[in-house]
Scaffold this active site. Structure first.
Site, PDB file in Angstrom:
ATOM      1  N   ILE A   1      11.553   0.412   7.717  1.00  0.00           N
ATOM      2  CA  ILE A   1      11.781  -0.857   7.023  1.00  0.00           C
ATOM      3  C   ILE A   1      12.752  -0.649   5.870  1.00  0.00           C
ATOM      4  O   ILE A   1      12.601   0.279   5.074  1.00  0.00           O
ATOM      5  CB  ILE A   1      10.460  -1.436   6.473  1.00  0.00           C
ATOM      6  CG1 ILE A   1       9.454  -1.639   7.615  1.00  0.00           C
ATOM      7  CG2 ILE A   1      10.699  -2.759   5.754  1.00  0.00           C
ATOM      8  CD1 ILE A   1       8.059  -1.984   7.143  1.00  0.00           C
ATOM      9  N   CYS A   2      13.728  -1.536   5.807  1.00  0.00           N
ATOM     10  CA  CYS A   2      14.690  -1.489   4.708  1.00  0.00           C
ATOM     11  C   CYS A   2      14.493  -2.726   3.834  1.00  0.00           C
ATOM     12  O   CYS A   2      14.812  -3.842   4.234  1.00  0.00           O
ATOM     13  CB  CYS A   2      16.126  -1.452   5.241  1.00  0.00           C
ATOM     14  SG  CYS A   2      17.378  -1.391   3.936  1.00  0.00           S
TER      15      CYS A   2
END
Length: 229
Positions: free
Chosen positions: A94-95
């Site tokens: 996840i960014c």
């Protein structure tokens, strides 16, 4: 991924345990927490897809991993359920800014979970890990939504891939064990069966006794006849 329990100071572990316990007792809306007593540094969760998004109706498994530098460094977040989203890589990473440059030690895990849930509502194509999803979000939202919803239907609805299954405690109950009416009926059948067997045994015993009496009477009559001779 290896546990970091031994790498974190005792005071940090106590704070993490306290926060995880509070999250499990009172989780954010649409989020469930599955703490592990063996490894408090890896937190498994599930997030319901928000209404009004292509992810609605889905339940997405996720995990947060606390590194050895936590809370100075942010946790790392991963989606375990496959999802088509600009800010989620092909391996589930996840960014989001709160897990990078905007991280502050005082934010806590609840804030992280809420931020990731908000990411399902407002994706950020500027920091896309999935370039195709980011491009479609900007250029063809209808196609983006269609792809995102399709993967949600396949991977996050129905079945076990979307949500963690809580293990059952102890042996599984037998069929109909939970229905009191069927338990009563079953007991009645068992009782009738015993009664029938008793009746059958009684009848059989009576028949055998009668046969014995007849044989004895015949022997007595035969002896009397011989005496007369």
């Amino acid at each position: 991924m290896n546990s970091n329990v031994e790498n974190l100071p005792p005071q940090v572990l106590r704070l993490v345990y306290k926060e995880v316990s509070a999250l499990a007792a009172d989780p954010p809306e649409g989020i469930k927490i599955y703490p592990s007593e063996e490894d408090i540094t890896e937190l498994h969760t599930s997030i319901e897809g928000p209404e009004g998004t292509p992810y609605a109706g889905g339940v997405f498994r996720m995990r947060l991993v606390l590194g050895k530098d936590f809370p100075a460094a942010p946790p790392r977040g991963y989606f375990l359920t496959k999802i088509f989203h600009p800010n989620v890589g092909h391996k589930g990473e996840i960014c989001v800014n709160v897990l990078k440059r905007d991280w502050k030690a005082e934010l806590g895990l609840r804030h992280v979970l809420l931020t990731i849930k908000c990411l399902l509502i407002h994706p950020n194509p500027e920091s896309a890990l999935n370039e195709e999803a980011g491009r479609l979000l900007l250029e063809d939202y209808k196609e983006y939504a269609s792809r995102a919803h399709l993967l949600t239907e396949i991977h996050a609805m129905g079945g076990t891939s979307g949500a963690l299954q809580e293990p059952a405690d102890g042996p599984q109950p037998k069929k109909h064990a939970g229905d009191p009416n069927k338990r009563v009926a079953a007991a009645g059948l068992a009782t009738n069966g015993v009664a029938t067997n008793n009746l059958s045994n009684s009848s059989s015993s009576g028949t055998s006794s009668n046969n014995t009496n007849i044989v004895a009477k015949k022997k007595t009559d035969k002896k009397r006849a011989l005496r007369r001779l």
